[in-house]
Enzyme design. Structure first.
Site, PDB file in Angstrom:
ATOM      1  N   ARG A 150       5.136 -12.832   9.798  1.00 51.07           N
ATOM      2  CA  ARG A 150       5.799 -11.535   9.609  1.00 51.07           C
ATOM      3  C   ARG A 150       7.234 -11.633  10.101  1.00 51.07           C
ATOM      4  NH1 ARG A 150       2.379  -7.080   9.372  1.00 51.07           N
ATOM      5  NH2 ARG A 150       4.017  -5.671  10.063  1.00 51.07           N
ATOM      6  N   GLU A 203       0.873  -1.165   0.000  1.00 47.45           N
ATOM      7  CA  GLU A 203       0.000   0.000   0.000  1.00 47.45           C
ATOM      8  C   GLU A 203       0.921   1.229   0.000  1.00 47.45           C
ATOM      9  OE1 GLU A 203      -2.727   0.121   3.298  1.00 47.45           O
ATOM     10  OE2 GLU A 203      -3.473   2.092   2.687  1.00 47.45           O
ATOM     11  N   LYS A 253       4.283   0.487   9.306  1.00 47.54           N
ATOM     12  CA  LYS A 253       4.402   1.766   8.601  1.00 47.54           C
ATOM     13  C   LYS A 253       3.780   2.902   9.394  1.00 47.54           C
ATOM     14  CE  LYS A 253       2.955   0.029   4.764  1.00 47.54           C
ATOM     15  NZ  LYS A 253       2.352  -0.084   3.428  1.00 47.54           N
TER      16      LYS A 253
END
Ligand code: ATP
Ligand code: MG
Length: 559
Positions: free
Chosen positions: A265, A38, A275
């Site tokens: 992750r 994104e 982020k």
């Protein structure tokens, strides 16, 4: 068995095992993956793991991997991030198959599919606000409550949905929801939201849209449109998989149906990889920007001097698994150090200088001594470094009144100046507080090159630079940005664990002349001090990449 599986790297992990089985069973005849960032921030070390998996998997199975911007959220996305992500991906060493793709390019198709869902009674417009919808969702073991708008006619839904698109309604007044099952045991399937009204400017579609698809409604369909076969994402999407499948089952797809698979992750000690958190550090001025060398962003690591190859090797080494775990940051650093040890030229730099005067040096003489550039790489050759009667040495390499076991320079002691001469300290000038300001020594001309013909030994070898030839500059030394292994573990807020001394700035450094020509971004080893990267912008500013000591060896119990 297809050719692709035979030539594939036989690395074993559950993803590769699955892909091999898919090809063997004919579930898929080819492999296509994607990396779907994104564009609301720059890439970080966690993304490097996903990228390495997506791209390596595709290449191991002769497949393709595309870069798709998951740009369905107009508020936080920005073309600067799009460009930065492409730049970082390229730096990391990966090339997407074809041009970058954008979920926003599929808005029209997604919209058409949404209308068809409405026509088939599979979606409805709900006039309730977000809070009500969320409260009605219920919870595990708690029943959901059906919306009073759930039974609207297709015609009414279609009319409202078209008017939502046209921008007739305010934000938050209506949503489009999938009509699945308000009692489903997986909350994701309790009539999830497909579209929200947003009167926002989008970085690519401008003001054309007043409704934006949710992640779930966009992601699987984007995979399907592109022909992705294996859609890899992190574990938190596990509960979304059923919804991913449900949507795709309702639609006429142009290719085989993609399959979502989740992996753990990457988390590192002393590091945050979110982020949102990283954007917060930038916004609050905790760091100097996304490329601050303390940031775990790819641009931060790059500016710090981390070689892309070392990051890739680290990601391959840790592999993929299905359980979340946190890796020691020292392990990553050890990959960086091992790589740099092979390739980084050695140079001499004095970060905290004190003057050393050689009293028996012939007035005005400049000697050029030959110094090996990299003992690990003979092909890197040697260089000539000017030596003279006035030098700088490291302040802590001299003590007037040393403790036992201090083997560096002190009155009466002989040491080696690297690749030059043996010198013996005679005395030092001090200031009013007794602190040394100039150190005096004599040299032995017979020790040129750094060895005594009579075979006598010295206990230490020190780096130096000739005062008249030195280049002035700065260095920054870094410590962990977060002092806790798991930032935020104690209080829930990682900012409570910020290390107030994560950066030490040294403004008065003296570098050997060769460093005047060091290209920006190049990493060198400052003898005895560590690896340092020449800043990408400021001349003669060097960032310490990593120290010389292998902390990982200690942690892993190898020393
Ligand atoms: P963040 O939590 O940092 O905002 P994100 O998942 O929202 O991350 P995206 O840009 O959506 O960021 O991520 C793109 C891809 O990278 C996704 O497939 C995501 O699963 C993966 N990814 C993100 N963070 C990590 C991580 N720490 N480790 C491994 N993969 C990650
Ligand atoms: Mg995301």
């Amino acid at each position: 068995m297809s050719d692709a599986t035979e030539t594939a790297d036989l690395r074993e992990d559950f993803v590769r095992e699955m892909v091999r089985k898919d090809l063997r069973d004919g579930t898929y005849s080819r492999v296509q993956t994607r990396f779907p960032p994104e564009p609301n921030g720059y890439l970080h070390i966690g993304h490097a793991k996903a990228i390495t998996l997506d791209f390596d998997l595709a290449s191991e199975f002769d497949g393709t991997c595309n870069l798709r911007f998951d740009d369905t959220n107009p508020d936080t996305e920005d073309t600067a991030f799009v460009d930065g992500i492409i730049e970082d991906l390229t730096w990391l060493g990966f090339t997407p198959s074809g041009d970058p793709l954008y979920a926003s390019d599929y808005f029209e198709q997604l919209y058409a599919w949404a209308e068809s869902m409405i026509e088939r009674g599979l979606a409805y417009v709900d006039d309730q606000d977000a809070e009500t919808i969320s409260a009605q969702r219920g919870g595990y073991g708690q029943p959901g409550i059906e919306s009073p708008f759930r039974t609207r006619s297709s015609d009414e839904n279609l009319d409202l949905f078209r008017r939502m698109r046209a921008g007739e309604f305010g934000e938050g007044t209506r949503v489009l929801r999938a009509k699945i099952d308000m009692q489903h045991e997986n909350m994701q399937l309790r009539d999830p939201v497909m579209y929200r009204i947003r009167h926002e400017h989008h970085h690519r579609t401008g003001d054309r849209w007043h409704i934006y698809p949710t992640y779930d409604w966009a992601h699987g369909q984007s995979d399907a449109i592109e022909g992705v076969t294996h859609s890899l994402c992190t574990l938190e999407f596990d509960s979304h998989r059923a919804l991913y499948d449900w949507y795709l089952e309702q639609l006429p797809l142009p290719h085989e149906r993609p399959r979502q698979t989740e992996f753990a992750r990457l988390e590192l000690t002393h590091t945050v990889t979110s982020k949102r958190r990283l954007a917060g550090l930038v916004a609050d001025g905790v760091v100097d920007g996304w490329d601050d060398p303390r940031m775990p962003t790819l641009r931060g690591l790059r500016r710090r001097g981390y070689p892309a190859a070392a990051i890739r090797e680290f990601c391959s080494y840790i592999g993929v698994a299905r359980t979340n775990s946190r890796h020691q940051i020292e392990l990553l650093e050890s990959f960086v150090r091992t790589h740099l040890n092979r390739v980084a030229p050695r140079r001499m730099a004095v970060l905290d200088p004190i003057r050393l005067v050689i009293t028996n040096w012939p007035e005005g003489l400049v000697d050029h001594v030959e110094v090996v550039n990299n003992p690990e790489d003979p092909a890197d050759g040697t260089r000539m470094v000017p030596f003279s009667g006035e030098l700088f040495i490291e302040r802590d390499d001299f003590m007037l009144d040393p403790p036992p076991k201090y083997f560096r320079l002190t009155p009466g002691r002989e040491v080696r100046l690297r690749a030059a001469y043996f010198v013996t300290c005679t005395h030092a000038d001090t200031d009013a507080d007794g602190q040394p300001i100039t150190v005096f020594a004599t040299y032995d001309p017979a020790t040129r090159g750094g060895n005594a013909p009579d075979g006598r030994k010295v206990k230490s070898t020190m780096h130096w630079v000739s005062a008249a030839h030195a280049v002035d500059g700065r260095a920054m030394l870094y410590d962990r940005l977060f002092s806790a292994e798991v930032p935020g573990d104690r209080t829930g807020d990682p900012l409570d664990d910020l290390n107030p001394r994560s950066r030490q700035v040294l403004d008065n450094c003296r570098f050997e002349p060769a460093l005047a020509d060091c290209p920006h971004g190049e990493v060198v080893q400052f003898e005895r001090l560590g690896y340092f990267a020449h800043d990408t912008r400021e001349p003669q500013l060097f960032h310490r990449t990593v120290g010389l000591r292998d902390e990982w060896a200690r942690i892993a119990g190898r020393t």
